[in-house]
Scaffold this active site. Structure first.
Site, short mmCIF file in Angstrom:
data_model
loop_
_atom_site.label_atom_id
_atom_site.label_comp_id
_atom_site.label_asym_id
_atom_site.label_seq_id
_atom_site.Cartn_x
_atom_site.Cartn_y
_atom_site.Cartn_z
N TRP A 17 -11.73 -4.78 -18.89
CA TRP A 17 -11.35 -5.84 -17.97
C TRP A 17 -10.16 -6.64 -18.51
CZ3 TRP A 17 -11.01 -11.13 -18.50
CH2 TRP A 17 -10.83 -11.86 -17.31
N ASP A 56 -15.23 -4.37 -12.74
CA ASP A 56 -16.19 -5.19 -13.47
C ASP A 56 -16.00 -6.68 -13.20
OD1 ASP A 56 -17.52 -3.06 -14.85
OD2 ASP A 56 -15.76 -2.87 -16.13
N ASP A 57 -15.00 -7.03 -12.42
CA ASP A 57 -14.68 -8.43 -12.19
C ASP A 57 -15.67 -9.06 -11.21
OD1 ASP A 57 -12.05 -10.39 -12.54
OD2 ASP A 57 -13.13 -10.72 -10.67
N LEU A 58 -16.39 -10.08 -11.68
CA LEU A 58 -17.40 -10.72 -10.84
C LEU A 58 -16.78 -11.42 -9.64
CD1 LEU A 58 -20.36 -11.45 -10.37
CD2 LEU A 58 -20.03 -13.42 -11.87
#
Length: 215
Positions: free
Chosen positions: A138, A157-159
């Protein structure tokens, strides 16, 4: 290039079109390019797993340790010479101090500079950067998007990206990595631009919610 990307995204995804019309012009490539790899990577490490506001405050205090008469003297040698208690005082955790020290050591040993990274393909950049302790995929993707200005990066994977998609596409739960990757196929080769707008949607939602409360 941005105009072409925006036209493509608006045509390929009606939901994204509505978001783009709401947010307006993309500012992604307006971010200054003067910072070097050490500045970029120290910022990325310090910013991990904390809010943007907290990260900005800590990073500013970190830079002040290496600023003399308004001149920044941040070097890998200076980081290694900084007593740990000084780094702790500005708000950096012990694990992140270890990451910063390892980064400094790698740069002294001959880590690629920004110009050399620019000549690499995305996956090679990621493989290179993740050799540093504390730097994952990330973090490397953030550098690809915001410093190297690569147009087709999708940080699954970035919330924030996942939350934005849940909101905009009216999903009952956060999309998993597979679903996000499938959705992102329609945005290729401009997935970085799509992600920028998705991040902006979170700010737009916050502003809209504040307006409703005030009214």
């Amino acid at each position: 290039m941005l105009d072409e990307a925006i036209k493509y995204l608006k045509k390929s995804d009606p939901v994204l079109k509505e978001l783009i019309d709401t947010v307006g012009s993309c500012q992604l490539n307006h971010i200054p390019k003067q910072s070097n790899l050490l500045e970029e990577m120290t910022r990325a490490i310090i910013s991990q797993q904390i809010s943007t506001k907290a990260a900005q405050a800590i990073y500013q205090r970190f830079l002040e340790l290496y600023t003399y008469q308004e001149t920044l003297t941040l070097t890998p040698e200076a980081i290694l010479d900084t007593p740990e208690h000084k780094l702790r005082e500005v708000g950096i955790s012990r694990p992140k101090i270890r990451y910063l020290q390892h980064l400094a050591t790698r740069i002294i040993a001959g880590f690629p500079i920004i110009e050399e990274l620019s000549a690499m393909d995305d996956e090679t950049v990621i493989t290179t950067l993740t050799q540093v302790k504390g730097v994952g995929r990330w973090t490397a993707q953030m550098l690809l998007i915001f410093r190297l200005h690569r147009l087709d990066v999708l940080p699954i994977d970035d919330l924030g990206i996942r939350k934005a998609i849940q909101n905009l596409y009216h999903l009952e739960q956060l999309p998993d990595k597979h679903s996000l990757n499938n959705l992102g196929q329609k945005w290729k080769p401009y997935r970085s631009i799509a992600c920028w707008y998705l991040w902006q949607s979170l700010e737009t939602t916050i502003k809209n919610n504040r307006t409703k409360i005030v009214n």
